[in-house]
Write a protein that holds these residues in place. Structure first.
Motif, short mmCIF file in Angstrom:
data_model
loop_
_atom_site.label_atom_id
_atom_site.label_comp_id
_atom_site.label_asym_id
_atom_site.label_seq_id
_atom_site.Cartn_x
_atom_site.Cartn_y
_atom_site.Cartn_z
N LEU A 17 0.83 -1.21 0.00
CA LEU A 17 0.00 0.00 0.00
C LEU A 17 0.86 1.26 0.00
O LEU A 17 0.61 2.19 -0.77
N GLY A 18 1.89 1.27 0.85
CA GLY A 18 2.77 2.44 0.90
C GLY A 18 3.42 2.72 -0.44
O GLY A 18 3.46 3.86 -0.91
N GLY A 19 3.92 1.66 -1.09
CA GLY A 19 4.55 1.84 -2.40
C GLY A 19 3.58 2.33 -3.45
O GLY A 19 3.91 3.21 -4.25
N LEU A 20 2.36 1.80 -3.43
CA LEU A 20 1.35 2.22 -4.40
C LEU A 20 0.91 3.66 -4.18
O LEU A 20 0.72 4.41 -5.14
N LEU A 21 0.75 4.05 -2.92
CA LEU A 21 0.36 5.43 -2.63
C LEU A 21 1.42 6.41 -3.12
O LEU A 21 1.10 7.46 -3.69
N CYS A 22 2.69 6.06 -2.92
CA CYS A 22 3.78 6.93 -3.40
C CYS A 22 3.78 7.00 -4.93
O CYS A 22 3.97 8.07 -5.51
N GLN A 23 3.56 5.86 -5.58
CA GLN A 23 3.51 5.85 -7.04
C GLN A 23 2.42 6.76 -7.58
O GLN A 23 2.57 7.37 -8.63
N LYS A 50 11.37 3.13 6.57
CA LYS A 50 12.19 4.34 6.60
C LYS A 50 12.42 4.88 5.19
O LYS A 50 12.33 6.08 4.93
N LEU A 51 12.72 3.97 4.27
CA LEU A 51 12.92 4.38 2.88
C LEU A 51 11.62 4.94 2.29
O LEU A 51 11.64 5.92 1.55
N GLY A 52 10.51 4.31 2.64
CA GLY A 52 9.22 4.80 2.17
C GLY A 52 8.91 6.19 2.68
O GLY A 52 8.42 7.05 1.94
N LEU A 53 9.21 6.43 3.96
CA LEU A 53 8.97 7.74 4.54
C LEU A 53 9.86 8.80 3.88
O LEU A 53 9.41 9.92 3.59
N ALA A 54 11.11 8.43 3.61
CA ALA A 54 12.01 9.36 2.92
C ALA A 54 11.48 9.68 1.52
O ALA A 54 11.57 10.83 1.05
N ARG A 55 10.90 8.70 0.88
CA ARG A 55 10.31 8.91 -0.44
C ARG A 55 9.12 9.87 -0.36
O ARG A 55 8.91 10.70 -1.25
N CYS A 56 8.35 9.77 0.72
CA CYS A 56 7.23 10.69 0.94
C CYS A 56 7.74 12.13 1.11
O CYS A 56 7.18 13.07 0.53
N TYR A 57 8.78 12.28 1.91
CA TYR A 57 9.35 13.61 2.10
C TYR A 57 9.84 14.19 0.77
O TYR A 57 9.59 15.35 0.46
N TYR A 58 10.52 13.35 0.00
CA TYR A 58 11.05 13.80 -1.28
C TYR A 58 9.91 14.20 -2.21
O TYR A 58 9.98 15.23 -2.89
N GLY A 59 8.85 13.40 -2.22
CA GLY A 59 7.72 13.69 -3.09
C GLY A 59 7.00 14.98 -2.73
O GLY A 59 6.36 15.61 -3.58
N GLN A 60 7.10 15.38 -1.46
CA GLN A 60 6.49 16.61 -1.00
C GLN A 60 7.49 17.78 -0.99
O GLN A 60 7.21 18.83 -0.43
N GLY A 70 1.32 9.43 -6.01
CA GLY A 70 1.50 10.78 -5.50
C GLY A 70 0.63 11.11 -4.30
O GLY A 70 0.43 12.28 -3.97
N ILE A 71 0.11 10.08 -3.62
CA ILE A 71 -0.73 10.29 -2.43
C ILE A 71 0.20 10.24 -1.22
O ILE A 71 0.18 9.31 -0.40
N TYR A 72 1.04 11.26 -1.10
CA TYR A 72 2.14 11.21 -0.16
C TYR A 72 1.70 11.38 1.30
O TYR A 72 2.31 10.79 2.20
N GLU A 73 0.67 12.17 1.56
CA GLU A 73 0.26 12.40 2.94
C GLU A 73 -0.24 11.12 3.59
O GLU A 73 0.13 10.82 4.74
N GLU A 74 -1.06 10.36 2.88
CA GLU A 74 -1.55 9.10 3.43
C GLU A 74 -0.40 8.11 3.60
O GLU A 74 -0.32 7.38 4.60
N ALA A 75 0.50 8.08 2.62
CA ALA A 75 1.65 7.17 2.70
C ALA A 75 2.53 7.55 3.90
O ALA A 75 3.01 6.67 4.63
N GLU A 76 2.74 8.84 4.11
CA GLU A 76 3.55 9.30 5.24
C GLU A 76 2.93 8.85 6.56
O GLU A 76 3.63 8.38 7.46
N HIS A 77 1.62 8.99 6.67
CA HIS A 77 0.93 8.57 7.90
C HIS A 77 1.10 7.07 8.11
O HIS A 77 1.35 6.61 9.24
#
Length: 211
Positions: free
Chosen positions: A161-167, A191-201, A169-176
């Protein structure tokens, strides 16, 4: 499909799989042979050694098969590694095996791991079929349903789910999602997923610090 650069190991694994009831088992001696076979056939399971001689390794084989859609998401890819420590590193990559097996692989160690991988695959089948049909929104919905159901495989569903949300661009939900996971356990992929969320935002300093 069994992929190994040692003929004796290919033969041994094929014999074990046939004994388990597999009606059709092909073998390949290197990554290119495996790719050629996957262009002609749709395999349900691929067992590949990590070290494949001088050609691409098993991880690179997986990446190429998934990237070029030569292996369905519903198919299993099991990577055989000599050192369990390498699994920690490989587990952080984008294209990940469905399971890892440490050498030596024998009948007693292979059967329960394959059974476990098949059960997990069955639990995630709705998500994977949506991905094969290129319906990311349906895949996200299926992941959410699995997480909400408190399934035995909800952590696997959260990871997908986290990977799909990032793909998408639903970064806020993925970050949560990643933040909640990290409150429980300091998992590398989260941790990598969260860093990806930060980068996307565009929160680049936070992304860099976490990485």
């Amino acid at each position: 499909l069994v992929v190994d650069d040692v003929p004796e190991i290919r033969t041994s694994l094929k014999r074990i799989l046939v004994d388990f009831g597999s009606s059709e088992v092909d073998t390949a001696g290197n990554a290119q042979e495996a790719i050629d076979l996957c262009e002609k056939h749709q395999y349900d399971i691929v067992l590949s050694d990590y070290n494949l001689g001088k050609s691409k390794n098993g991880q690179q084989l997986l990446e190429e098969l998934r990237f070029h859609h030569l292996l369905k998401n519903t198919a299993l890819f099991v990577l055989i590694t000599a050192e369990s420590a390498s699994q920690h590193v490989l587990h952080a990559l984008e294209y990940q095996p469905d399971d890892y097996l440490s050498k030596p692989v024998n009948r007693d160690s292979l059967r329960p791991r394959l059974d476990q991988a098949l059960l997990k695959n069955e639990a995630l089948i709705g998500v994977k079929r949506s991905l094969d049909s290129q319906k990311p929104k349906s895949a996200i919905a299926a992941c959410r349903d699995l997480v909400a159901s408190k399934s035995k495989y909800q952590n696997d569903a959260k990871k997908m789910l986290g990977g799909l949300l990032c793909q998408q661009g639903i970064y806020e939900e993925a970050e949560h999602l990643y933040s909640e996971i990290l409150q429980e356990r300091p998992l590398l992929w989260a941790k990598l997923g969260l860093a990806r969320c930060y980068y996307g935002q565009n929160r680049l300093d936070q992304a860099e610090n976490l990485l």
